[in-house]
Enzyme design. Structure first.
Site, PDB file in Angstrom:
ATOM      1  N   SER A  43     -25.481  16.668  34.029  1.00  0.00           N
ATOM      2  CA  SER A  43     -25.940  15.778  33.276  1.00  0.00           C
ATOM      3  C   SER A  43     -24.638  14.948  32.557  1.00  0.00           C
ATOM      4  O   SER A  43     -24.489  15.624  31.834  1.00  0.00           O
ATOM      5  CB  SER A  43     -26.820  15.970  31.244  1.00  0.00           C
ATOM      6  OG  SER A  43     -25.816  17.071  31.351  1.00  0.00           O
ATOM      7  N   HIS A 155     -31.985  20.004  32.900  1.00  0.00           N
ATOM      8  CA  HIS A 155     -31.083  21.421  33.766  1.00  0.00           C
ATOM      9  C   HIS A 155     -32.441  22.148  33.737  1.00  0.00           C
ATOM     10  O   HIS A 155     -32.159  23.508  34.663  1.00  0.00           O
ATOM     11  CB  HIS A 155     -30.880  22.327  32.833  1.00  0.00           C
ATOM     12  CG  HIS A 155     -28.941  21.645  32.187  1.00  0.00           C
ATOM     13  ND1 HIS A 155     -28.379  22.352  31.876  1.00  0.00           N
ATOM     14  CD2 HIS A 155     -28.457  20.730  32.889  1.00  0.00           C
ATOM     15  CE1 HIS A 155     -27.001  21.800  31.481  1.00  0.00           C
ATOM     16  NE2 HIS A 155     -27.400  20.889  32.995  1.00  0.00           N
ATOM     17  N   GLN A 163     -31.614  19.943  26.138  1.00  0.00           N
ATOM     18  CA  GLN A 163     -31.488  20.723  27.532  1.00  0.00           C
ATOM     19  C   GLN A 163     -30.935  21.916  26.936  1.00  0.00           C
ATOM     20  O   GLN A 163     -31.234  23.421  28.285  1.00  0.00           O
ATOM     21  CB  GLN A 163     -30.075  20.068  27.919  1.00  0.00           C
ATOM     22  CG  GLN A 163     -28.917  20.538  29.079  1.00  0.00           C
ATOM     23  CD  GLN A 163     -27.805  19.467  29.357  1.00  0.00           C
ATOM     24  OE1 GLN A 163     -28.063  18.538  30.209  1.00  0.00           O
ATOM     25  NE2 GLN A 163     -27.393  19.977  29.201  1.00  0.00           N
ATOM     26  N   GLU A 205     -28.938  27.607  34.032  1.00  0.00           N
ATOM     27  CA  GLU A 205     -27.425  28.067  33.373  1.00  0.00           C
ATOM     28  C   GLU A 205     -27.918  29.168  33.145  1.00  0.00           C
ATOM     29  O   GLU A 205     -27.753  29.999  31.927  1.00  0.00           O
ATOM     30  CB  GLU A 205     -27.236  26.938  31.814  1.00  0.00           C
ATOM     31  CG  GLU A 205     -25.964  26.289  32.420  1.00  0.00           C
ATOM     32  CD  GLU A 205     -26.318  25.120  31.624  1.00  0.00           C
ATOM     33  OE1 GLU A 205     -25.811  25.134  30.429  1.00  0.00           O
ATOM     34  OE2 GLU A 205     -25.098  24.433  31.670  1.00  0.00           O
ATOM     35  N   ASP A 242     -27.496  21.145  22.197  1.00  0.00           N
ATOM     36  CA  ASP A 242     -27.259  20.506  22.738  1.00  0.00           C
ATOM     37  C   ASP A 242     -28.118  19.723  23.736  1.00  0.00           C
ATOM     38  O   ASP A 242     -29.055  19.740  24.953  1.00  0.00           O
ATOM     39  CB  ASP A 242     -26.345  20.577  24.930  1.00  0.00           C
ATOM     40  CG  ASP A 242     -25.912  19.936  25.238  1.00  0.00           C
ATOM     41  OD1 ASP A 242     -26.037  18.120  24.173  1.00  0.00           O
ATOM     42  OD2 ASP A 242     -24.918  20.122  25.762  1.00  0.00           O
ATOM     43  N   GLU A 288     -24.455  19.669  19.929  1.00  0.00           N
ATOM     44  CA  GLU A 288     -23.700  19.336  20.803  1.00  0.00           C
ATOM     45  C   GLU A 288     -24.607  17.662  21.293  1.00  0.00           C
ATOM     46  O   GLU A 288     -25.681  17.422  21.561  1.00  0.00           O
ATOM     47  CB  GLU A 288     -23.326  19.478  21.546  1.00  0.00           C
ATOM     48  CG  GLU A 288     -22.840  19.108  23.283  1.00  0.00           C
ATOM     49  CD  GLU A 288     -22.799  20.244  24.279  1.00  0.00           C
ATOM     50  OE1 GLU A 288     -22.566  21.202  23.957  1.00  0.00           O
ATOM     51  OE2 GLU A 288     -22.468  19.656  25.417  1.00  0.00           O
ATOM     52  N   ASP A 315     -19.764  15.722  23.424  1.00  0.00           N
ATOM     53  CA  ASP A 315     -19.718  15.881  25.209  1.00  0.00           C
ATOM     54  C   ASP A 315     -19.270  14.992  26.326  1.00  0.00           C
ATOM     55  O   ASP A 315     -18.106  13.935  26.420  1.00  0.00           O
ATOM     56  CB  ASP A 315     -20.438  16.948  25.538  1.00  0.00           C
ATOM     57  CG  ASP A 315     -20.724  17.020  27.306  1.00  0.00           C
ATOM     58  OD1 ASP A 315     -19.656  17.031  27.661  1.00  0.00           O
ATOM     59  OD2 ASP A 315     -21.585  18.146  27.689  1.00  0.00           O
ATOM     60  N   LYS A 340     -14.109  20.077  29.090  1.00  0.00           N
ATOM     61  CA  LYS A 340     -14.952  20.440  30.200  1.00  0.00           C
ATOM     62  C   LYS A 340     -13.994  19.954  31.322  1.00  0.00           C
ATOM     63  O   LYS A 340     -13.563  19.418  31.601  1.00  0.00           O
ATOM     64  CB  LYS A 340     -16.200  19.766  30.835  1.00  0.00           C
ATOM     65  CG  LYS A 340     -17.589  20.367  30.017  1.00  0.00           C
ATOM     66  CD  LYS A 340     -18.365  19.364  30.408  1.00  0.00           C
ATOM     67  CE  LYS A 340     -20.237  19.991  29.792  1.00  0.00           C
ATOM     68  NZ  LYS A 340     -20.920  18.426  30.348  1.00  0.00           N
ATOM     69  N   ARG A 369     -19.741  24.755  33.258  1.00  0.00           N
ATOM     70  CA  ARG A 369     -20.817  23.035  33.983  1.00  0.00           C
ATOM     71  C   ARG A 369     -21.719  23.765  34.363  1.00  0.00           C
ATOM     72  O   ARG A 369     -22.039  24.884  34.880  1.00  0.00           O
ATOM     73  CB  ARG A 369     -20.247  22.339  35.113  1.00  0.00           C
ATOM     74  CG  ARG A 369     -18.818  21.532  34.748  1.00  0.00           C
ATOM     75  CD  ARG A 369     -19.208  20.286  33.799  1.00  0.00           C
ATOM     76  NE  ARG A 369     -20.086  19.598  33.750  1.00  0.00           N
ATOM     77  CZ  ARG A 369     -20.049  18.297  33.866  1.00  0.00           C
ATOM     78  NH1 ARG A 369     -18.270  18.132  33.625  1.00  0.00           N
ATOM     79  NH2 ARG A 369     -20.601  17.484  33.871  1.00  0.00           N
TER      80      ARG A 369
HETATM   81  P1  PGA Z   1     -23.616  19.192  32.883  1.00  0.00           P
HETATM   82  O1  PGA Z   1     -23.783  20.215  31.485  1.00  0.00           O
HETATM   83  O2  PGA Z   1     -22.974  20.387  33.183  1.00  0.00           O
HETATM   84  O3  PGA Z   1     -24.880  19.436  33.894  1.00  0.00           O
HETATM   85  O4  PGA Z   1     -23.119  18.636  32.437  1.00  0.00           O
HETATM   86  C1  PGA Z   1     -23.597  21.443  30.795  1.00  0.00           C
HETATM   87  C2  PGA Z   1     -23.318  20.306  29.151  1.00  0.00           C
HETATM   88  O5  PGA Z   1     -23.962  18.822  28.924  1.00  0.00           O
HETATM   89  O6  PGA Z   1     -22.691  20.838  28.167  1.00  0.00           O
HETATM   90 ZN    ZN Z   2     -23.604  19.127  26.819  1.00  0.00          ZN
END
Ligand code: PGA
Ligand code: ZN
Length: 423
Positions: A43, A155, A163, A205, A242, A288, A315, A340, A369
């Site tokens: 995402s 996810h 998410q 995750e 999030d 988030e 984010d 990140k 991630r």
């Molecule tokens: P992503 O998800 O690694 O798929 O971007 C993590 C997030 O959105 O924080």
């Molecule tokens: Zn995020």
């Protein structure tokens, strides 16, 4: 100790979703060898640094042979002979070599793998643990593990809009205990889901991905798990969310659709009010991406309303990029930024983003991630950055557990000199 770079190379490996990613190797003149692997998101924000993918017939177009080749030729040629302890110089040299604003030429995946491997090599060569090499001797704070126990959105293939639903063990006395709190609750949650005949398979995750009727049901089932595990919601453990609200807003424009929760279309203001009800009702400590990346106005309103109560993290809206974080600081868009490494593409720029947050009195939230590898760089990086909390997935899937285990190891090595606190 000769920390000059002797060789740099890369290969294509697979990430935790079975998609190709880059693994980089650095060797120094003194014989030091290091290796680093690059994570990958699902995402993603529109303004993230570009992950170079081959776009040919291999792996459905997701191969990274071009990025690997860029490491093996252009980057390697430019960096041989450079001193690995000159992280900033090396990272900016790669940025210059790439020559674009979003690293689309060489690929952020090519650049980041080398950047991380250079830092690791310099730490090994200096005989200092990576967290101390990057953070100095004051790097003793082990982050509170925000464990993503329930997955939805992009996810997981279930009926949950948001998410990530995370457990935050801020009431624990140390990291080891905090990890135990959340891992125990994860197992209790599994038992509750099983008893109700719900799926206990996991998402990207490592959190469970049951079909639930609403986001509220997800929060309530987590609170039930906290209590059944004999912890006090809001005192031992709170909840972080999030929403990854980009995925609720197909046009990223401030109109939202909580598809699975059956609430239909919501305006930005309506979603903000609804969020406020949940912040009142539930022990939510951090939220988030409550709104989509183009909804800067909505983000500011959200922060104005709830920012004194909870941590509001950007984010996709900031993408670890100082250009957007500084705009956010100016407009009081949030009070925290997600960090990140692969969103921006170098270790140095990630550190600079952290510094910018710190100087503004913002918090910053270190993150993995959804596509990860067994690399534990993030664990050391989180301790080095002294951010107080990180998210690196659930109590399952070894690519997530590897980071938690490395944090246990760091806490152990610090022999009682470590710190653990939410703020
Ligand atoms: P992503 O998800 O690694 O798929 O971007 C993590 C997030 O959105 O924080
Ligand atoms: Zn995020």
């Amino acid at each position: 100790m000769n920390s000059k770079i002797k060789s740099i190379s890369a290969i294509e490996i697979l990430d935790s979703r079975g998609n190709p990613t880059v693994r980089s190797y650095v060797e120094l003149e003194d014989g030091t060898k290091s290796v680093a692997s690059v994570p990958s998101g699902a995402s993603t924000g529109q303004n993230e640094a570009i992950e170079l993918r081959d776009g040919d017939s291999r792996y459905g177009g997701k191969g990274v042979e071009k990025a690997v080749n860029n490491v093996n030729t252009i980057i390697s040629k430019a960096l041989i002979g450079a001193d690995a302890t000159e992280q900033k110089q090396i990272d900016y040299l790669m940025i210059e070599l790439d020559g674009t604003e979003n690293k689309s030429n060489l690929g952020a995946n090519a650049i980041l793998g080398v950047s991380m491997a250079v830092a690791k090599a310099a730490a090994i060569s200096s005989n200092i643990p990576l967290y101390k090499y990057l953070g100095g001797s004051n790097a003793v704070r082990i982050p509170v593990p925000c464990m993503n126990v329930l997955n939805g959105g992009e996810h997981a293939d279930n009926s949950v809009d948001f998410q990530e639903f995370m457990l935050v063990p801020h009431g624990a006395p140390n990291f080891k205990e905090g990890l135990r709190y959340v891992a125990e609750t994860f197992h209790v949650l599994k038992a509750i889901l099983k008893k109700r005949g719900m799926a206990t398979s996991v998402g990207d995750e490592g959190g469970f991905a049951p079909n639930l009727n609403s986001n509220e049901e997800a929060i309530e089932i987590i609170i039930e798990a906290i209590e059944k595990a004999n912890y006090k919601p809001g005192i031992d453990m709170s909840i972080a969310l999030d929403s990854a609200a980009n995925s609720l807003s197909p046009n990223l424009d401030g109109n939202y659709n909580l598809l699975w929760s059956g609430r239909g279309e919501l305006t930005s203001d309506e979603l903000i009010d609804l969020s406020g009800e949940w912040i009142e009702k539930y022990p939510i400590i951090l939220w988030e991406d409550p709104l989509a990346e183009n909804d800067w106005g909505g983000f500011s309103t959200f922060t104005k309303k709830y920012g004194d109560k909870i941590e509001v993290v950007g984010d996709d809206i900031f993408v670890t990029n100082r250009k957007y974080i500084s705009k956010g600081i100016e407009q009081q868009t949030a009070n925290s930024a997600l960090i990140k490494l692969n969103q921006i593409g170098t270790v140095t720029e990630s550190i600079e983003a952290v510094r910018m947050c710190r100087e503004a009195g913002w918090r910053y939230f270190l993150s993995h991630r959804s596509g990860e590898t067994e690399d534990t760089f993030l664990a050391d990086f989180a301790v080095a950055m002294d951010g107080g909390h990180l998210k690196t997935g659930s109590a399952s899937r070894s690519e997530r557990i590897a980071k938690y285990n490395r944090l246990l190891e760091i806490e152990h090595q610090l022999k009682g000199n470590s710190e653990y606190r939410w703020k």
